[in-house]
Design a protein around this motif. Structure first.
Motif, PDB file in Angstrom:
ATOM      1  N   SER A 123       0.850  -1.187   0.000  1.00 50.68           N
ATOM      2  CA  SER A 123       0.000   0.000   0.000  1.00 50.68           C
ATOM      3  C   SER A 123       0.887   1.239   0.000  1.00 50.68           C
ATOM      4  CB  SER A 123      -0.903   0.008   1.239  1.00 50.68           C
ATOM      5  OG  SER A 123      -1.515   1.280   1.398  1.00 50.68           O
ATOM      6  N   ASP A 152      -6.186   0.250  12.612  1.00 49.15           N
ATOM      7  CA  ASP A 152      -7.529  -0.050  12.094  1.00 49.15           C
ATOM      8  C   ASP A 152      -7.543  -1.239  11.139  1.00 49.15           C
ATOM      9  OD1 ASP A 152      -6.689   0.784   9.565  1.00 49.15           O
ATOM     10  OD2 ASP A 152      -7.711   2.711   9.645  1.00 49.15           O
ATOM     11  N   ASP A 194      -2.174   4.698  12.611  1.00 48.40           N
ATOM     12  CA  ASP A 194      -3.625   4.533  12.434  1.00 48.40           C
ATOM     13  C   ASP A 194      -3.933   3.430  11.425  1.00 48.40           C
ATOM     14  OD1 ASP A 194      -4.119   6.523  14.251  1.00 48.40           O
ATOM     15  OD2 ASP A 194      -4.401   8.096  12.743  1.00 48.40           O
ATOM     16  N   LEU A 195      -3.143   3.351  10.353  1.00 46.29           N
ATOM     17  CA  LEU A 195      -3.371   2.331   9.330  1.00 46.29           C
ATOM     18  C   LEU A 195      -3.177   0.925   9.895  1.00 46.29           C
ATOM     19  CD1 LEU A 195      -1.575   4.023   6.293  1.00 46.29           C
ATOM     20  CD2 LEU A 195      -4.024   3.578   6.498  1.00 46.29           C
ATOM     21  N   PHE A 207       0.730   6.096   9.776  1.00 48.38           N
ATOM     22  CA  PHE A 207       1.007   4.665   9.674  1.00 48.38           C
ATOM     23  C   PHE A 207       0.492   3.926  10.909  1.00 48.38           C
ATOM     24  CE2 PHE A 207       4.883   6.035   7.025  1.00 48.38           C
ATOM     25  CZ  PHE A 207       4.115   6.049   5.868  1.00 48.38           C
ATOM     26  N   ASP A 258      -0.377   4.286   0.716  1.00 50.74           N
ATOM     27  CA  ASP A 258      -1.152   5.310   1.417  1.00 50.74           C
ATOM     28  C   ASP A 258      -0.246   6.010   2.427  1.00 50.74           C
ATOM     29  OD1 ASP A 258      -2.905   6.891   2.773  1.00 50.74           O
ATOM     30  OD2 ASP A 258      -4.343   5.313   3.269  1.00 50.74           O
ATOM     31  N   HIS A 259       0.206   7.224   2.067  1.00 53.21           N
ATOM     32  CA  HIS A 259       1.037   8.020   2.968  1.00 53.21           C
ATOM     33  C   HIS A 259       0.279   9.238   3.494  1.00 53.21           C
ATOM     34  CE1 HIS A 259       4.779   6.299   0.747  1.00 53.21           C
ATOM     35  NE2 HIS A 259       4.334   5.499   1.676  1.00 53.21           N
ATOM     36  N   ALA A 269       3.614  -1.869   8.986  1.00 51.52           N
ATOM     37  CA  ALA A 269       4.010  -0.573   8.436  1.00 51.52           C
ATOM     38  C   ALA A 269       5.453  -0.302   8.834  1.00 51.52           C
ATOM     39  CB  ALA A 269       3.107   0.540   8.957  1.00 51.52           C
ATOM     40  N   ARG A 300      -2.321   9.059   5.604  1.00 56.92           N
ATOM     41  CA  ARG A 300      -2.803   8.814   6.963  1.00 56.92           C
ATOM     42  C   ARG A 300      -1.640   8.327   7.806  1.00 56.92           C
ATOM     43  NH1 ARG A 300      -7.068   4.415   6.573  1.00 56.92           N
ATOM     44  NH2 ARG A 300      -7.144   4.757   8.815  1.00 56.92           N
ATOM     45  N   SER A 312      -5.918  -1.629   8.242  1.00 60.00           N
ATOM     46  CA  SER A 312      -5.646  -1.373   6.825  1.00 60.00           C
ATOM     47  C   SER A 312      -4.292  -1.946   6.420  1.00 60.00           C
ATOM     48  CB  SER A 312      -5.677   0.131   6.539  1.00 60.00           C
ATOM     49  OG  SER A 312      -6.950   0.674   6.822  1.00 60.00           O
ATOM     50  N   LEU A 313      -3.354  -1.957   7.363  1.00 60.36           N
ATOM     51  CA  LEU A 313      -2.033  -2.540   7.132  1.00 60.36           C
ATOM     52  C   LEU A 313      -1.755  -3.590   8.197  1.00 60.36           C
ATOM     53  CD1 LEU A 313       0.221   0.590   6.380  1.00 60.36           C
ATOM     54  CD2 LEU A 313      -0.716  -1.037   4.723  1.00 60.36           C
TER      55      LEU A 313
END
Length: 303
Positions: free
Chosen positions: A125, A138, A134-135, A132, A127-128, A144, A130, A140-141
């Motif tokens: 991913s 929740d 939090d990712l 890391f 996605d930078h 990280a 949000r 999502s990762l």
């Protein structure tokens, strides 16, 4: 077209008669006949020439037999892969995984696990935008990779694995007053102009650098510059500013000869890299990845 009908059709061809195929498949001969008729109706052609002794393929039946064999093999292979995926779900990886050392860790781990017959499936991913933390928190990762201050408190539910400390280097133009030095100190940055990369990718490093200078009582004059990704560092126009980078990035993305690169004399002039992951129970594949990652970090730190 039913996969079970195709399997039965293949067995009938191998046995060359309905009764033997029915015995092997533990089903009634009438059931097989009904299923073959259904295939013939779907194909719009007669598939078998029947006689009291045996059956033989028609030209259309030969085509179906050859293709059905491949179809069944592909179907079985797909089911095996799906079963493997359930046992070994893909690991979602994000953050600063493009760091040279981290890429080396991942490459080594995946190669070792494949050699052991336990391949890992990793998905990445970018996605930078949000945090890391939090990712990971929740879901999502799964993992990280990021830079953290050693004293950074983490929220409940997130664990960290220290991977390595990436030494910093100072970059400046050849004609900068500090370029005559063989090495540089953090104190040399006091009241000097310094580029502070901004943007989703570089925000973690910029925050760490500011915290590092603050601990040393040093106050550079920050000039923000937007960077979209790690690959844009060589395009920076440093001018009369100073710039600090991780040594690994500077080696990975070398600047032109018009710039001077100096090491730091300060022992804490480095960015600590960590892997973040959730606490609690985790899939077996993720547990294997984290165990292997810890071993890679240990070996790296011993070098």
């Amino acid at each position: 077209m039913h996969f079970s009908y195709l399997r039965e059709f293949i067995e009938i061809v191998f046995c060359r008669n309905f009764s033997e195929a029915a015995r092997k498949l533990n089903t009634a001969q009438s059931t097989l006949s009904k299923h073959v008729l259904a295939l013939e109706k779907e194909c719009g052609a007669e598939l078998l020439v029947r006689s009291s002794a045996h059956v033989r393929l028609t030209p259309e039946g030969r085509i179906l037999f050859e293709e059905a064999t491949d179809i069944i093999e592909a179907h079985d292979r797909a089911l095996r892969r799906i079963a493997d995926l359930k046992q070994c779900p893909p690991i979602m990886v994000g953050g600063l995984y493009l760091n040279t050392h981290i890429l080396g860790f991942i490459s080594s781990i995946t190669a070792q696990q494949k050699k052991l017959g336990k391949p890992l499936s990793l998905r990445y991913s970018d996605d930078h935008h949000r945090s890391f933390v939090d990712l990971v928190r929740d879901g999502s990762l799964d993992v990280a990779f990021t830079m953290l201050d050693h004293e950074t408190p983490l929220p409940k539910g997130v664990e960290v694995l220290h991977l390595f400390d990436d030494p910093l280097v100072a970059i400046m133009a050849d004609d900068h007053p500090l370029a005559r030095k063989d090495a540089i100190a953090l104190a040399d940055f006091d009241q000097r102009k310094m580029l502070s990369p901004a943007g989703a990718y570089s925000i973690a490093g910029a925050e760490l650098a500011r915290a590092l200078f603050a601990r040393h009582g040093v106050q550079p004059i920050y000039n923000s510059v937007f960077l979209e990704s790690i690959h844009e560092f060589p395009t920076l126009d440093i001018a009369d500013n100073l710039l600090i980078l991780e040594q690994s990035i500077q080696k990975q993305q070398p600047l032109t000869d018009a710039y001077r690169v100096l090491p730091f004399v300060d022992e804490d002039a480095c960015f600590p890299f960590y892997a973040l992951y959730r606490t609690g129970a985790r899939p077996e594949s993720l547990a294997r990845f984290l165990t292997a990652l810890e071993e890679e970090a240990r070996l790296f730190q011993e070098r």
